[in-house]
Enzyme design. Structure first.
Site, PDB file in Angstrom:
ATOM      1  N   SER A  24     -35.574   6.921  39.036  1.00  0.00           N
ATOM      2  CA  SER A  24     -34.662   7.686  39.886  1.00  0.00           C
ATOM      3  C   SER A  24     -34.802   9.167  39.586  1.00  0.00           C
ATOM      4  O   SER A  24     -34.759   9.583  38.417  1.00  0.00           O
ATOM      5  CB  SER A  24     -33.219   7.250  39.641  1.00  0.00           C
ATOM      6  OG  SER A  24     -32.324   8.135  40.292  1.00  0.00           O
TER       7      SER A  24
ATOM      8  N   LEU B  28     -18.535   5.896  48.987  1.00  0.00           N
ATOM      9  CA  LEU B  28     -19.392   6.040  50.165  1.00  0.00           C
ATOM     10  C   LEU B  28     -20.616   5.130  50.094  1.00  0.00           C
ATOM     11  O   LEU B  28     -21.592   5.326  50.799  1.00  0.00           O
ATOM     12  CB  LEU B  28     -19.806   7.506  50.325  1.00  0.00           C
ATOM     13  CG  LEU B  28     -18.643   8.500  50.427  1.00  0.00           C
ATOM     14  CD1 LEU B  28     -19.153   9.931  50.485  1.00  0.00           C
ATOM     15  CD2 LEU B  28     -17.762   8.190  51.639  1.00  0.00           C
ATOM     16  N   SER B  29     -20.555   4.140  49.218  1.00  0.00           N
ATOM     17  CA  SER B  29     -21.558   3.071  49.157  1.00  0.00           C
ATOM     18  C   SER B  29     -22.935   3.534  48.719  1.00  0.00           C
ATOM     19  O   SER B  29     -23.955   3.178  49.305  1.00  0.00           O
ATOM     20  CB  SER B  29     -21.645   2.334  50.500  1.00  0.00           C
ATOM     21  OG  SER B  29     -20.416   1.751  50.809  1.00  0.00           O
ATOM     22  N   SER B  30     -22.975   4.326  47.661  1.00  0.00           N
ATOM     23  CA  SER B  30     -24.271   4.721  47.114  1.00  0.00           C
ATOM     24  C   SER B  30     -25.050   3.518  46.611  1.00  0.00           C
ATOM     25  O   SER B  30     -26.281   3.471  46.730  1.00  0.00           O
ATOM     26  CB  SER B  30     -24.074   5.738  45.976  1.00  0.00           C
ATOM     27  OG  SER B  30     -23.239   5.210  44.960  1.00  0.00           O
TER      28      SER B  30
ATOM     29  N   ASP C 197     -20.491  -2.912  53.354  1.00  0.00           N
ATOM     30  CA  ASP C 197     -21.273  -1.739  52.973  1.00  0.00           C
ATOM     31  C   ASP C 197     -22.748  -1.925  53.292  1.00  0.00           C
ATOM     32  O   ASP C 197     -23.404  -1.042  53.854  1.00  0.00           O
ATOM     33  CB  ASP C 197     -21.109  -1.446  51.482  1.00  0.00           C
ATOM     34  CG  ASP C 197     -19.680  -1.134  51.100  1.00  0.00           C
ATOM     35  OD1 ASP C 197     -18.842  -0.962  52.012  1.00  0.00           O
ATOM     36  OD2 ASP C 197     -19.390  -1.075  49.897  1.00  0.00           O
TER      37      ASP C 197
END
Length: 396
Positions: free
Chosen positions: A80, A138-140, A185
């Protein structure tokens, strides 16, 4: 999250180029492709998805972007750009649920689910970067799961549809990561359409794309990230899910979706546990609020949904009890400053609120919220417009 902050505001072309370049620097070759999947904000319908009810999310322009290459040697390498640390190297035949608590569990869980389902996913190199705010409701995590699932679907020719990719991603979070989330989500990330909200029936997973063109009505939907981090794995979410399931059992129905709104008061009178009664009241009434919002949007009365948003917040605050002082302050301040309506959104205990405003009032209401946070001694919130955006897609 310096890389995430730096990515804010960049174009999609810049994002896929940078992630592709990062991949090549890490792994020594260009990726086979680059994919994106968005975060989401939920307009109405909270904690209703796992009760087989109704939800109405919309995808955000903020995305998780993944550069990915197929491997055939059983090795899964994950990196990442947003988190300090080396490449995580795993072996696909050694993946096991609930053994990894880092960010890498989300993409690794997708690989595990696909292999458990009989798909011959034989490894991959993955480099990720995301502009979806983490811990903001916010559904990362769903964006990470869906972008991984879509990339592997393409690279291994699995032939899975958007709803099927959503189910794979949900199972990764439920069974591999250990968070008992519903399907909303992942479906929003996988299946949304630009310019629309997504009306999802969580029983049969049928989808309707509902036009949601706020600028045409002179309106704007603001997202206010309180910067209070939430974590759904801390037990509070699971406790409420268990309470809802207990309510359904006591009422003799498979899911709370089966309790008719017209029968709500009679149903509540049958429940002696005050906590379970509150949870049931919220879920049944929030399903009703989704129906009301749909009817107003179909009638072209977008402004009319404002009071329903505010009513939804009161239910989340008082019945489900998942709000926090910062979220309550956003809603109260926004409405006092002239908003059409506001509510917290997402799993709660922090995260974000949404505020429906006249476009001409957006700056004034934003300033009022920022000033109220400063006066309360809270960290300054992050405010941005929710623009209904496209779901998961291949970029390169």
């Amino acid at each position: 999250m310096g890389a995430q902050q730096a990515a804010e505001g960049q174009t999609e072309g810049q994002a896929d180029g940078q992630v592709g370049e990062g991949f090549e620097a890490l792994y020594g070759a260009a990726p086979d492709g680059v994919w994106a999947a968005p975060g989401r904000v939920n307009l109405i319908g909270e904690y209703t998805d796992f009760n087989e009810g109704f939800v109405m999310p919309l995808a955000l322009p903020h995305t998780a972007v993944a550069a990915v290459s197929r491997r055939d040697d059983g090795v899964l390498r994950l990196h990442s750009a947003d988190i300090e640390g080396p490449v995580v190297e795993l072996h696909v035949d050694e993946l096991a649920p609930l053994t990894n608590t880092s960010w890498a569990a989300y993409p690794a869980g997708v690989v595990w689910v696909l292999r458990e389902a009989g798909h011959a996913v034989t490894g991959a190199d993955i480099h990720l970067a995301s502009t979806v705010p983490t811990g903001a409701g916010l559904s990362s995590s769903a964006a990470l799961e869906v972008v991984t699932a879509l990339a592997l679907n393409d690279l291994f020719d699995l032939g899975l549809s958007g709803p099927e990719l959503a189910r794979v991603s949900q199972r990764a979070e439920n069974d591999f990561v250990g968070v008992p989330c519903g399907i909303m989500d992942q479906t929003a990330s996988a299946c949304s359409t630009e310019g629309h909200a997504l009306h999802l029936d969580c029983r049969d997973l049928s989808i309707r794309q509902v036009p949601f063109d706020l600028p045409a009505h002179g309106l704007r939907l603001l997202v206010v990230d309180t910067r209070v981090k939430h974590a759904l794995g801390d037990g509070e979410y699971a406790e409420r899910r268990e309470g809802c399931e207990e309510g359904a059992r006591l009422l003799g129905v498979p899911f709370l979706r089966d309790v008719r709104y017209e029968d709500l008061e009679a149903s509540l009178a049958r429940l002696s546990d005050e906590r379970v009664r509150r949870y049931v009241r919220h879920v049944v009434s929030d399903d009703r609020r989704v129906d009301e919002v749909i009817a107003l949007l179909d009638a072209g009365d977008v402004r009319g949904i404002g009071p329903i948003l505010t009513s939804g917040h009161a239910s989340l605050r008082d019945d489900l009890r998942i709000s926090c002082p910062e979220l309550d302050l956003v809603v109260a301040t926004a409405n006092e400053a002239g908003a059409l309506g506001a509510r917290m959104t997402g799993g709660g205990f922090g995260g974000s609120a949404i505020v429906l405003v006249e476009s001409a009032d957006a700056d004034t209401i934003t300033k009022a919220i920022e000033e109220s946070f400063a006066a309360a001694g809270y960290t300054a919130p992050r405010v941005f417009p929710a623009v209904p955006s496209e779901g998961a897609r291949r970029l390169v």
